[in-house]
Design an enzyme around this catalytic site. Structure first.
Site, PDB file in Angstrom:
ATOM      1  CE  LYS A 133      -2.986  -2.314   3.303  1.00 48.72           C
ATOM      2  NZ  LYS A 133      -3.314  -2.298   4.748  1.00 48.72           N
ATOM      3  N   GLY A 134       2.131   1.096   0.315  1.00 44.73           N
ATOM      4  CA  GLY A 134       3.013   2.243   0.555  1.00 44.73           C
ATOM      5  C   GLY A 134       3.114   3.240  -0.585  1.00 44.73           C
ATOM      6  CG  ASP A 151       6.850   2.556  -0.323  1.00 41.91           C
ATOM      7  OD1 ASP A 151       7.593   1.713  -0.869  1.00 41.91           O
ATOM      8  OD2 ASP A 151       6.201   2.299   0.709  1.00 41.91           O
ATOM      9  CG  ASP A 203      15.420  -0.759   3.782  1.00 40.27           C
ATOM     10  OD1 ASP A 203      16.566  -0.294   3.862  1.00 40.27           O
ATOM     11  OD2 ASP A 203      14.831  -1.273   4.748  1.00 40.27           O
ATOM     12  CE  LYS A 215      15.326   3.437   5.247  1.00 36.42           C
ATOM     13  NZ  LYS A 215      14.742   2.525   6.267  1.00 36.42           N
ATOM     14  CG  PHE A 261      11.094   3.138  10.528  1.00 36.95           C
ATOM     15  CD1 PHE A 261      11.423   1.905   9.979  1.00 36.95           C
ATOM     16  CD2 PHE A 261       9.764   3.536  10.530  1.00 36.95           C
ATOM     17  CE1 PHE A 261      10.440   1.071   9.453  1.00 36.95           C
ATOM     18  CE2 PHE A 261       8.777   2.698  10.009  1.00 36.95           C
ATOM     19  CZ  PHE A 261       9.124   1.472   9.478  1.00 36.95           C
ATOM     20  CG  ASP A 278       3.069   1.124   6.909  1.00 33.43           C
ATOM     21  OD1 ASP A 278       3.872   0.908   5.984  1.00 33.43           O
ATOM     22  OD2 ASP A 278       2.692   0.249   7.716  1.00 33.43           O
TER      23      ASP A 278
HETATM   24  P1  IMP Z   1      13.111  -3.787   0.776  1.00 30.62           P
HETATM   25  O1  IMP Z   1      12.562  -5.066   0.210  1.00 30.62           O
HETATM   26  O2  IMP Z   1      13.978  -4.016   1.984  1.00 30.62           O
HETATM   27  O3  IMP Z   1      13.784  -2.919  -0.260  1.00 30.62           O
HETATM   28  O4  IMP Z   1      11.907  -2.990   1.388  1.00 30.62           O
HETATM   29  C1  IMP Z   1      10.949  -2.464   0.599  1.00 30.62           C
HETATM   30  C2  IMP Z   1       9.708  -2.075   1.379  1.00 30.62           C
HETATM   31  O5  IMP Z   1       9.920  -2.024   2.801  1.00 30.62           O
HETATM   32  C3  IMP Z   1       9.290  -0.692   0.985  1.00 30.62           C
HETATM   33  O6  IMP Z   1       8.485  -0.708  -0.160  1.00 30.62           O
HETATM   34  C4  IMP Z   1       8.550  -0.222   2.213  1.00 30.62           C
HETATM   35  O7  IMP Z   1       7.204  -0.625   2.119  1.00 30.62           O
HETATM   36  C5  IMP Z   1       9.252  -0.922   3.358  1.00 30.62           C
HETATM   37  N1  IMP Z   1      10.239  -0.005   3.986  1.00 30.62           N
HETATM   38  C6  IMP Z   1      11.564   0.056   3.792  1.00 30.62           C
HETATM   39  N2  IMP Z   1      12.137   1.031   4.522  1.00 30.62           N
HETATM   40  C7  IMP Z   1      11.130   1.616   5.206  1.00 30.62           C
HETATM   41  C8  IMP Z   1      11.079   2.736   6.124  1.00 30.62           C
HETATM   42  O8  IMP Z   1      12.066   3.394   6.464  1.00 30.62           O
HETATM   43  N3  IMP Z   1       9.839   3.032   6.599  1.00 30.62           N
HETATM   44  C9  IMP Z   1       8.721   2.343   6.253  1.00 30.62           C
HETATM   45  N4  IMP Z   1       8.724   1.321   5.389  1.00 30.62           N
HETATM   46  C10 IMP Z   1       9.918   0.961   4.865  1.00 30.62           C
HETATM   47 MG    MG Z   2       6.499  -0.717  -0.491  1.00 33.72          MG
END
Ligand code: IMP
Ligand code: MG
Length: 178
Positions: free
Chosen positions: A42-43, A99, A102, A130, A151, A158
């Site tokens: 949903k982000g 969104d 990470d 990030k 964060f 969210d």
């Molecule tokens: P990844 O798979 O680790 O790249 O994470 C991707 C998803 O984790 C993003 O689409 C976000 O929904 C969530 N996410 C990553 N970092 C944050 C943060 O700092 N705050 C909130 N949600 C995050």
């Molecule tokens: Mg996301």
């Protein structure tokens, strides 16, 4: 709500200016009109809807829902498809709208999954990046802003389903999630 933020990183005005800039680049690159915009629920909902308004070439909108975080603030590394695409994407130019990237785990999985479904091309538009915690190498073609290793919430992003409605993006106070 504002009191739960340690710091505001991007104001509503700064975000909108960046979104318009990104939409202009996307419109330039997809002038053939074969574009499927895929919001990742949903982000990215707030970002996707703002971005869509400023894309000036024909496109369709679809959504996927994936989960890797559950209700905690740390990624589990496991990606689960909760909602698949509605449309057949064979031969289409896909733009995945995220969104925040990470670790990159979610997008690495999605990219492979969508390429296997014979999309003509798959690119990524992410509002935030990030880089500090990246595990999988991801090429973000359209990027809004880099953010520090903290964060982040707001503008659709969210913590435990909260703060999505903040019109700005900022860093959540540690005492809220620790
Ligand atoms: P990844 O798979 O680790 O790249 O994470 C991707 C998803 O984790 C993003 O689409 C976000 O929904 C969530 N996410 C990553 N970092 C944050 C943060 O700092 N705050 C909130 N949600 C995050
Ligand atoms: Mg996301």
């Amino acid at each position: 709500m504002r009191n739960d933020f340690k710091e505001i990183l991007f104001t509503e005005e700064e975000i909108l200016a960046k979104v318009k800039e990104m939409a202009a680049k996307i419109s330039e690159d997809y002038s053939d009109g074969n574009l499927v915009v895929v919001g990742v629920l949903k982000g990215s909902v707030v970002f996707t809807s703002d971005l869509l308004k400023y894309i000036t070439v024909p496109c369709v909108l679809d959504f996927m829902a994936v989960s890797s975080y559950g209700l905690s603030s740390e990624s589990s590394g496991i990606v689960k498809i909760i909602k698949d695409l509605d449309y057949d994407i064979e031969g289409k130019d896909l733009l995945i709208v995220e969104d925040i990237v990470d670790t990159g785990t979610t997008l690495k999985y999605l990219l492979e999954y969508l390429k296997a479904r014979k999309a003509k091309s798959v690119e990524i538009a992410s509002l935030l990046n990030k880089p500090a915690r990246r595990k999988a190498e991801i090429d973000i073609k359209y990027l809004g802003f880099n953010v520090p290793d903290e964060f982040i919430v707001g503008y659709g992003i969210d913590y435990a389903e909260g703060y999505r409605n903040a019109p700005y993006i900022g860093v959540l106070k540690e005492e809220i999630y620790k």
